[in-house]
Scaffold this motif. Structure first.
Motif, PDB file in Angstrom:
ATOM      1  N   SER A   1       0.817  -1.206   0.000  1.00 50.25           N
ATOM      2  CA  SER A   1       0.000   0.000   0.000  1.00 50.25           C
ATOM      3  C   SER A   1       0.852   1.259   0.000  1.00 50.25           C
ATOM      4  CB  SER A   1      -0.935   0.007   1.211  1.00 50.25           C
ATOM      5  OG  SER A   1      -0.195   0.099   2.419  1.00 50.25           O
ATOM      6  N   LEU A   2       2.133   1.121   0.357  1.00 53.97           N
ATOM      7  CA  LEU A   2       3.029   2.280   0.338  1.00 53.97           C
ATOM      8  C   LEU A   2       3.230   2.805  -1.082  1.00 53.97           C
ATOM      9  CD1 LEU A   2       5.777   1.020   2.817  1.00 53.97           C
ATOM     10  CD2 LEU A   2       3.782   2.431   3.314  1.00 53.97           C
ATOM     11  N   PHE A   3       2.794   2.032  -2.061  1.00 54.83           N
ATOM     12  CA  PHE A   3       2.966   2.450  -3.447  1.00 54.83           C
ATOM     13  C   PHE A   3       2.151   3.699  -3.770  1.00 54.83           C
ATOM     14  CE2 PHE A   3       2.624   2.032  -8.111  1.00 54.83           C
ATOM     15  CZ  PHE A   3       3.964   1.875  -8.411  1.00 54.83           C
ATOM     16  N   VAL A   4       1.169   4.046  -2.936  1.00 56.81           N
ATOM     17  CA  VAL A   4       0.379   5.254  -3.202  1.00 56.81           C
ATOM     18  C   VAL A   4       1.047   6.493  -2.640  1.00 56.81           C
ATOM     19  CG1 VAL A   4      -1.739   3.905  -3.159  1.00 56.81           C
ATOM     20  CG2 VAL A   4      -1.006   5.086  -1.088  1.00 56.81           C
ATOM     21  N   SER A   5       2.179   6.350  -1.968  1.00 64.59           N
ATOM     22  CA  SER A   5       2.863   7.501  -1.389  1.00 64.59           C
ATOM     23  C   SER A   5       3.324   8.458  -2.476  1.00 64.59           C
ATOM     24  CB  SER A   5       4.067   7.037  -0.556  1.00 64.59           C
ATOM     25  OG  SER A   5       4.855   8.136  -0.140  1.00 64.59           O
ATOM     26  N   GLU A   6       3.369   9.748  -2.131  1.00 65.48           N
ATOM     27  CA  GLU A   6       3.866  10.769  -3.049  1.00 65.48           C
ATOM     28  C   GLU A   6       5.391  10.822  -3.062  1.00 65.48           C
ATOM     29  OE1 GLU A   6       2.124  12.652  -5.052  1.00 65.48           O
ATOM     30  OE2 GLU A   6       0.160  11.973  -4.407  1.00 65.48           O
ATOM     31  N   VAL A   7       6.036  10.122  -2.130  1.00 57.49           N
ATOM     32  CA  VAL A   7       7.493  10.167  -2.017  1.00 57.49           C
ATOM     33  C   VAL A   7       8.078   8.925  -2.687  1.00 57.49           C
ATOM     34  CG1 VAL A   7       9.438  10.358  -0.432  1.00 57.49           C
ATOM     35  CG2 VAL A   7       7.239  11.392   0.170  1.00 57.49           C
ATOM     36  N   PRO A   8       8.847   9.075  -3.783  1.00 59.50           N
ATOM     37  CA  PRO A   8       9.344   7.909  -4.526  1.00 59.50           C
ATOM     38  C   PRO A   8      10.073   6.864  -3.689  1.00 59.50           C
ATOM     39  CG  PRO A   8       9.670   9.892  -5.819  1.00 59.50           C
ATOM     40  CD  PRO A   8       9.170  10.336  -4.476  1.00 59.50           C
ATOM     41  N   PRO A   9      11.020   7.227  -2.784  1.00 56.22           N
ATOM     42  CA  PRO A   9      11.684   6.183  -2.005  1.00 56.22           C
ATOM     43  C   PRO A   9      10.730   5.375  -1.129  1.00 56.22           C
ATOM     44  CG  PRO A   9      12.974   8.190  -1.920  1.00 56.22           C
ATOM     45  CD  PRO A   9      11.662   8.542  -2.545  1.00 56.22           C
ATOM     46  N   VAL A  10       9.635   6.000  -0.670  1.00 54.96           N
ATOM     47  CA  VAL A  10       8.658   5.254   0.130  1.00 54.96           C
ATOM     48  C   VAL A  10       7.954   4.229  -0.746  1.00 54.96           C
ATOM     49  CG1 VAL A  10       6.563   5.433   1.529  1.00 54.96           C
ATOM     50  CG2 VAL A  10       8.364   7.153   1.748  1.00 54.96           C
ATOM     51  N   ARG A  11       7.618   4.616  -1.975  1.00 52.30           N
ATOM     52  CA  ARG A  11       7.017   3.653  -2.907  1.00 52.30           C
ATOM     53  C   ARG A  11       7.975   2.504  -3.172  1.00 52.30           C
ATOM     54  NH1 ARG A  11       5.424   8.392  -5.905  1.00 52.30           N
ATOM     55  NH2 ARG A  11       6.909   7.883  -7.549  1.00 52.30           N
ATOM     56  N   GLN A  12       9.233   2.844  -3.397  1.00 50.31           N
ATOM     57  CA  GLN A  12      10.231   1.810  -3.651  1.00 50.31           C
ATOM     58  C   GLN A  12      10.407   0.916  -2.428  1.00 50.31           C
ATOM     59  OE1 GLN A  12      13.754   3.923  -4.882  1.00 50.31           O
ATOM     60  NE2 GLN A  12      12.694   4.979  -6.540  1.00 50.31           N
ATOM     61  N   PHE A  13      10.355   1.517  -1.251  1.00 50.03           N
ATOM     62  CA  PHE A  13      10.441   0.761  -0.005  1.00 50.03           C
ATOM     63  C   PHE A  13       9.339  -0.290   0.055  1.00 50.03           C
ATOM     64  CE2 PHE A  13       9.241   0.056   4.387  1.00 50.03           C
ATOM     65  CZ  PHE A  13      10.447  -0.080   5.050  1.00 50.03           C
ATOM     66  N   GLY A  14       8.106   0.129  -0.267  1.00 54.11           N
ATOM     67  CA  GLY A  14       6.988  -0.806  -0.226  1.00 54.11           C
ATOM     68  C   GLY A  14       7.136  -1.936  -1.220  1.00 54.11           C
ATOM     69  N   VAL A  15       7.524  -1.601  -2.451  1.00 52.11           N
ATOM     70  CA  VAL A  15       7.644  -2.626  -3.496  1.00 52.11           C
ATOM     71  C   VAL A  15       8.754  -3.620  -3.174  1.00 52.11           C
ATOM     72  CG1 VAL A  15       8.200  -3.018  -5.924  1.00 52.11           C
ATOM     73  CG2 VAL A  15       6.690  -1.130  -5.279  1.00 52.11           C
ATOM     74  N   THR A  16       9.915  -3.112  -2.789  1.00 44.48           N
ATOM     75  CA  THR A  16      11.039  -4.018  -2.529  1.00 44.48           C
ATOM     76  C   THR A  16      10.804  -4.844  -1.265  1.00 44.48           C
ATOM     77  OG1 THR A  16      12.183  -2.171  -1.437  1.00 44.48           O
ATOM     78  CG2 THR A  16      12.748  -2.620  -3.731  1.00 44.48           C
ATOM     79  N   SER A  17      10.205  -4.242  -0.229  1.00 50.86           N
ATOM     80  CA  SER A  17       9.903  -5.006   0.983  1.00 50.86           C
ATOM     81  C   SER A  17       8.915  -6.117   0.677  1.00 50.86           C
ATOM     82  CB  SER A  17       9.333  -4.090   2.069  1.00 50.86           C
ATOM     83  OG  SER A  17      10.269  -3.130   2.466  1.00 50.86           O
ATOM     84  N   ALA A  18       7.872  -5.795  -0.097  1.00 48.72           N
ATOM     85  CA  ALA A  18       6.887  -6.812  -0.463  1.00 48.72           C
ATOM     86  C   ALA A  18       7.527  -7.929  -1.280  1.00 48.72           C
ATOM     87  CB  ALA A  18       5.741  -6.166  -1.243  1.00 48.72           C
ATOM     88  N   SER A  19       8.462  -7.566  -2.160  1.00 47.55           N
ATOM     89  CA  SER A  19       9.129  -8.604  -2.964  1.00 47.55           C
ATOM     90  C   SER A  19       9.981  -9.505  -2.085  1.00 47.55           C
ATOM     91  CB  SER A  19       9.987  -7.959  -4.055  1.00 47.55           C
ATOM     92  OG  SER A  19      11.121  -7.301  -3.506  1.00 47.55           O
ATOM     93  N   SER A  20      10.622  -8.940  -1.062  1.00 52.80           N
ATOM     94  CA  SER A  20      11.439  -9.763  -0.168  1.00 52.80           C
ATOM     95  C   SER A  20      10.567 -10.699   0.656  1.00 52.80           C
ATOM     96  CB  SER A  20      12.283  -8.882   0.758  1.00 52.80           C
ATOM     97  OG  SER A  20      11.494  -8.276   1.750  1.00 52.80           O
ATOM     98  N   VAL A  21       9.399 -10.222   1.077  1.00 48.99           N
ATOM     99  CA  VAL A  21       8.469 -11.060   1.847  1.00 48.99           C
ATOM    100  C   VAL A  21       7.966 -12.212   0.987  1.00 48.99           C
ATOM    101  CG1 VAL A  21       6.206 -11.094   2.956  1.00 48.99           C
ATOM    102  CG2 VAL A  21       7.780  -9.213   3.408  1.00 48.99           C
ATOM    103  N   ALA A  22       7.594 -11.911  -0.252  1.00 48.85           N
ATOM    104  CA  ALA A  22       7.120 -12.961  -1.151  1.00 48.85           C
ATOM    105  C   ALA A  22       8.220 -13.990  -1.414  1.00 48.85           C
ATOM    106  CB  ALA A  22       6.640 -12.349  -2.464  1.00 48.85           C
ATOM    107  N   ALA A  23       9.453 -13.512  -1.621  1.00 50.27           N
ATOM    108  CA  ALA A  23      10.565 -14.446  -1.856  1.00 50.27           C
ATOM    109  C   ALA A  23      10.840 -15.293  -0.616  1.00 50.27           C
ATOM    110  CB  ALA A  23      11.815 -13.662  -2.254  1.00 50.27           C
ATOM    111  N   SER A  24      10.749 -14.674   0.571  1.00 55.28           N
ATOM    112  CA  SER A  24      10.970 -15.417   1.816  1.00 55.28           C
ATOM    113  C   SER A  24       9.937 -16.524   1.983  1.00 55.28           C
ATOM    114  CB  SER A  24      10.897 -14.469   3.016  1.00 55.28           C
ATOM    115  OG  SER A  24      11.956 -13.551   3.005  1.00 55.28           O
ATOM    116  N   MET A  25       8.684 -16.221   1.669  1.00 52.72           N
ATOM    117  CA  MET A  25       7.632 -17.226   1.779  1.00 52.72           C
ATOM    118  C   MET A  25       7.873 -18.363   0.795  1.00 52.72           C
ATOM    119  SD  MET A  25       4.589 -18.481   0.427  1.00 52.72           S
ATOM    120  CE  MET A  25       3.400 -19.546   1.215  1.00 52.72           C
TER     121      MET A  25
END
Length: 766
Positions: free
Chosen positions: A342-366
Motif C-alpha cells: 500500500s506504500l505504493f500510493v505515497s507521493e514520495v518515490p523512495p517510500v514507494r520503492q520501499f513498499g515494493v522491494t519489501s513486499a518482494s522480499s516477503v514474497a521471496a521469503s515465503m
C-alpha cells in the motif's frame, strides 16, 4: 472441494515435491539467485540528495530539472573565508585566486566573491591598500548593492564565495552501487581550495547543502554494512538461543537464515530490474527483509522438526509443514505484502520503492520457506526420527507459559474491564495522531554529528541569505523593454517581503549599469546587457534563449509553513504582475514539497492498507467478523498505540515512520492470526471458548515471542543508525511489534472471550 482445501492441498504437494525433487529445487533456486545478483550488480546504484524524494513526473521535478539544465543554476556551494585582516589586499588576492580556481570547474556557472565586488567598485583591479579596498566595497554597496555586499561580507572578519551550478556529472561509474552526484562537485572544490596558498590567519571552509549531502552520502555504505551485519549477528544469536534445544546440530540454525539471505538477493534483483537506486530510505529494507525472512523460516523449521519427532518421514514432514504452517505463513505474507504494498500510493518515490522491494522480499521469503528450506532440512536430516537432540524440544511448561496462562486468566475474568482500559489507551493514541509533527527540513533526516553539518549551520547563522529561490520566466521574447519593466515591478513587489533580501537577474544587471532604470529601446537594452556582462560581478550570460530567463531571489533561512507562504507569494504575484508563464523552484521548494508529501500520504496509505487487509482476511477466513476482529483488535489498536508512544517520545513523521500503520498491519497481525488459528483448533477439539483462548496463549507463548524478538532484533538495529530517519524508524517498528504483542495477548483474547461468552452464555472457569 472448497477453495481453502485446494490451497492447502497445493501447499502440501509443493512441500512434498520440494523434498522428493531436491536437486531440481536447488538448481532452480540457484538460477533465480544468480540472475537476481546479476541484475543487482549491473543496475543498482547508491544515491543521495533531495532530488530522490521528488516524483520525476511531477511539476516540481520538471521545474527543478529545467532550471538546472537550461540555466546551470539550482545548487549552491559556499566557501567561507575568515581572516584577521579581511580587507588586506593580500587576503582579497587570495580570494580572487580561489574565485579563479572555482570558476575553472566545469559544472560551475560562475563564482561571486569579494574580489568581484572590489573590482566592480574600483577601477577594475584590486587596490594596493586596505583603505582602498574598503572604499571600493563601499562604493559598490552605495550603488544599489548593499544587500549583496552584506551577504558576501556578513562580518568584518568573514567573506563568502558563492558558486552556483546545475547538473553534475558522475564519479566512480561502473561496478556495484557506483556513487554519483554531489561528491563530484565537492571533491573538485576541495582540491581547488588546496591549491591556493592563503595568508597567515586566513582559513577557507567549503560548505553548503551539496557538501553536507556528500558527507552524509559517504556514510551510506558503512552504515549499510553495519546495519546488515548487526541485524544478522543479533538474529543469529537470538535464533540459536531459541532453537538450540530442538536442533541436533548447531549449523542447522543457519538454514532459516539462509532462506532469508537468498530472499535479500532476490529483493536486490527486483531493485535492479525496476531501476531503483539505493538510498538512505532503502537502508531500512535490509533489516526488515532479514527479520521477516527469518521469522518465516523459523516457523517452518520448528514445525518440520515437530513432525519428524512424531515419527514422520522427511517427505511427510515437509508435506504437513507446508499444509499447516505454510497456510499461516501464506496468510502472514498476504497481509504483510498488502500492508507494505500500500506504500505504493505515497507521493514520495523512495517510500514507494520501499513498499515494493519489501513486499518482494516477503514474497521471496515465503516461497523459499516452503520449497528451498524443506529441501535443505531433508538433505541434512540424516533420517533420524527424533529430529533433534535426544530429549530436546519437550513440551514442558516454563515461566513464559505460566505467565501467559495467568495473563489469559486475568483477561478472561474481566474481559469487559480489559477492553475498556485498552480502549482508553487506544483512544489516547487516536488523540495523539494529529499531534505528531514532521521535521521541517530534509537535512534533519540525515546524520547531524558531522563537521559538514556544523559548517552548514555556521553558514546559516552568519549569512543573511543562505537560500535561493528561482523564478523562471518564459513566453515569447522576454528580452524587451516592456517585459523588463514588468519584471522590475515583480522584483520590487517581492523585495517588500521581509524574507527576501536581494535579487540577481538580467533585469537587475541592466538597471545597475543604467542608473537604476530599464532602457526604453531594444537597442538600449542590448547595450546595457553587454555592459552588464563586463561590469557586473554576476555572470550576465546565463540566458541562452531570448524566450526565457531566470530571477534568483536570495532569501532568509526560512523553514516550515513560512516556505509554503513564500512559495505561494512568489507564484501569486507572478500571475498578477506578469503575463508570462513562470516556474517557481529551488531547494526550499523541493524541501517543502517533500515534507508536505510525507504526511499527505499517511492517511491514504493507512486506509488503503487496512481496507485491502480487511478484504483479504474476509476472503481467507470467509468471515467478515473474524477479519474485523483481527484488523481492529490487533492492527488498528497497535497502530494507534504506536502513535501515542511517538507523541510521548517525540518521534516525528518522516518518509519511513509514515509507514507505521502499514507495518502494524503487515507485521503485527501475523501474531493475531496465529493466536486465532490456535483458538479455532482448540475450540474444534471440544474446549470451551474461554479455555480455548487461554490455551492458545499458553501454547503460542514461545513461538510468538520468539518470532517477535527475532523480528525486533532485525528492526531494532536501526536504532543505532546515525541517520535520524532510520533511527526513528527503528524505534517506531520496535514500538509496532511491542504494541502488536499487547494487542495479541491482551486485546484479542479479551474480545474473543467477551464475544464467545455473550454468544454461548458461558462463565469464566479459569
Amino acid at each position: 472441494m472448497s477453495v481453502e482445501d485446494r490451497v492447502l492441498d497445493t501447499l502440501e504437494r509443493i512441500g512434498r515435491a520440494s523434498v522428493e525433487e531436491r536437486r531440481a529445487v536447488f538448481v532452480a533456486v540457484a538460477l533465480v539467485v544468480v540472475l537476481s545478483a546479476g541484475a543487482a550488480v549491473s543496475s543498482v546504484q547508491m544515491q543521495m540528495g533531495m532530488d530522490l524524494y521528488i516524483d520525476d513526473g511531477s511539476e516540481t521535478w520538471e521545474d527543478w530539472s529545467y532550471l538546472k539544465e537550461e540555466f546551470d543554476e539550482g545548487n549552491n556551494v559556499f566557501v567561507i573565508v575568515e581572516s584577521d585582516s579581511l580587507y588586506d589586499p593580500a587576503t582579497v588576492r587570495a580570494v580572487d585566486r580561489l574565485d579563479g580556481r572555482y570558476s575553472s570547474i566545469d559544472d560551475v556557472r560562475t563564482v561571486v566573491s569579494l574580489a568581484d565586488v572590489v573590482r566592480a567598485g574600483g577601477d577594475g583591479g584590486i587596490p594596493e591598500t586596505s583603505a582602498g579596498v574598503e572604499r571600493a566595497v563601499k562604493r559598490f554597496a552605495d550603488s544599489g548593492n548593499e544587500e549583496l555586499v552584506d551577504n558576501l561580507v556578513p562580518r568584518n572578519d568573514m567573506t563568502v564565495l558563492l558558486a552556483p551550478y546545475g547538473n553534475v556529472g558522475t564519479l566512480n561509474t561502473g561496478g556495484f552501487m557506483p556513487t554519483r552526484g554531489s561528491d563530484v562537485i565537492y571533491s573538485e572544490f576541495r582540491d581547488e581550495t588546496g591549491f591556493v596558498e592563503l595568508p597567515p590567519g586566513t582559513t577557507a571552509t567549503v560548505t553548503g547543502q551539496p557538501v553536507f549531502e556528500n558527507a552524509a552520502f559517504g556514510l551510506m555504505l558503512p552504515e549499510m554494512v553495519m546495519l546488515f551485519g548487526g541485524s544478522f549477528t543479533v538474529i543469529l544469536v537470538v535464533v540459536y538461543l531459541i532453537m538450540r534445544g530442538r536442533l541436533k546440530r548447531g549449523r542447522e540454525v543457519l538454514m532459516p537464515l539462509g532462506t532469508a539471505m537468498l530472499a535479500l538477493v532476490v529483493m536486490m534483483g527486483v531493485m535492479g530490474i525496476l531501476n531503483y537506486d539505493f538510498n538512505a530510505i532503502m537502508l531500512g529494507v535490509m533489516p526488515i527483509a532479514l527479520g521477516l525472512g527469518i521469522d518465516y523460516g523459523l516457523q517452518v523449521q520448528t514445525r518440520y522438526i515437530e513432525e519428524r519427532r512424531a515419527g514422520g518421514s522427511p517427505v511427510d514432514a515437509a508435506g504437513i509443514t507446508s499444509r499447516t504452517t505454510g497456510k499461516a505463513v501464506l496468510l502472514a505474507m498476504g497481509t504483510t505484502a498488502i500492508g507494505l504494498g500500500s506504500l505504493f500510493v505515497s507521493e514520495v518515490p523512495p517510500v514507494r520503492q520501499f513498499g515494493v522491494t519489501s513486499a518482494s522480499s516477503v514474497a521471496a521469503s515465503m516461497a523459499f520457506s516452503v520449497t528451498f528450506l524443506p529441501a535443505l532440512l531433508a538433505t541434512f536430516d540424516a533420517e533420524d526420527t527424533d529430529g533433534g537432540r535426544e530429549g530436546a524440544g519437550q513440551e514442558d511448561d516454563g515461566v513464559i507459559e505460566s505467565l501467559l496462562r495467568r495473563l489469559g486468566g486475568t483477561v478472561c475474568r474481566r474481559p469487559n474491564l480489559t477492553i475498556l482500559v485498552m480502549l482508553l489507551v487506544v483512544l489516547s493514541g487516536a488523540w495523539a495522531y494529529p499531534q505528531v509533527e514532521p521535521k521541517q527540513e530534509m537535512m534533519d533526516f540525515w546524520p547531524q554529528d558531522l563537521e559538514e553539518k556544523n559548517d552548514l549551520t555556521y553558514l546559516e547563522e552568519n549569512v543573511e541569505s543562505p537560500k535561493v529561490m528561482y523564478v523562471v520566466v518564459e513566453g515569447g521574447d522576454v528580452y524587451t523593454p516592456e517585459r523588463f519593466r514588468e519584471l522590475s515591478d515583480y522584483q520590487r513587489v517581492m523585495l517588500q517581503n521581509p524574507n527576501v533580501n536581494y535579487v540577481d537577474s538580467p533585469v537587475e544587471r541592466v538597471k545597475l549599469v543604467n542608473n537604476g532604470t530599464v532602457p526604453g529601446t531594444n537597442a538600449g537594452l542590448d547595450g546595457a546587457l553587454r555592459e552588464a556582462a563586463a561590469d557586473s560581478p554576476f555572470d550576465a550570460g546565463t540566458v541562452d534563449e531570448p524566450t526565457h530567463l531566470v530571477l534568483s531571489f536570495y532569501v532568509n533561512d526560512v523553514s516550515g509553513s513560512e516556505v509554503r507562504t513564500l512559495i505561494d507569494e512568489f507564484d501569486g504575484n507572478a500571475r498578477t504582475v506578469l503575463d508570462d508563464e513562470v516556474r517557481v523552484t529551488g531547494k526550499p521548494v523541493l524541501n517543502r514539497n517533500v515534507i508536505e508529501n510525507v504526511t499527505a500520504g499517511l492517511t491514504p496509505m493507512t486506509l488503503l492498507s487496512f481496507g485491502l487487509g480487511l478484504i483479504f482476511l474476509t476472503l481467507a477466513f470467509w468471515s467478515a467478523r473474524v477479519a474485523v476482529v483481527l484488523i481492529a483488535g490487533v492492527a488498528a489498536s497497535a497502530a494507534l498505540m504506536v502513535t501515542g508512544a511517538m507523541y510521548v517520545l517525540g518521534i516525528p513523521w518522516n518518509p519511513l515512520t509514515v509507514t507505521m500503520s502499514s507495518m502494524a498491519l503487515g507485521v503485527g497481525i501475523d501474531y493475531g492470526i496465529h493466536v486465532y488459528e490456535r483458538f479455532e483448533e482448540e475450540a474444534l477439539a471440544g474446549a470451551s471458548s474461554v479455555e480455548a483462548v487461554v490455551t492458545s496463549l499458553e501454547k503460542l507463548a514461545r513461538p510468538v515471542l520468539g518470532s517477535s524478538i527475532t523480528t525486533m532484533a532485525g528492526f531494532g538495529v536501526l536504532v543505532l543508525s546515525r541517520f535520524p530517519v532510520l533511527s526513528n524508524f527503528g524505534k517506531t517498528v520496535v514500538l509496532v511489534i511491542l504494541t502488536s504483542l499487547v494487542a495479541t495477548f491482551v486485546i484479542l483474547p479479551a474480545v474473543l472471550t467477551a464475544v464467545t461468552m455473550v454468544r454461548d452464555g458461558e462463565r469464566c472457569r479459569i
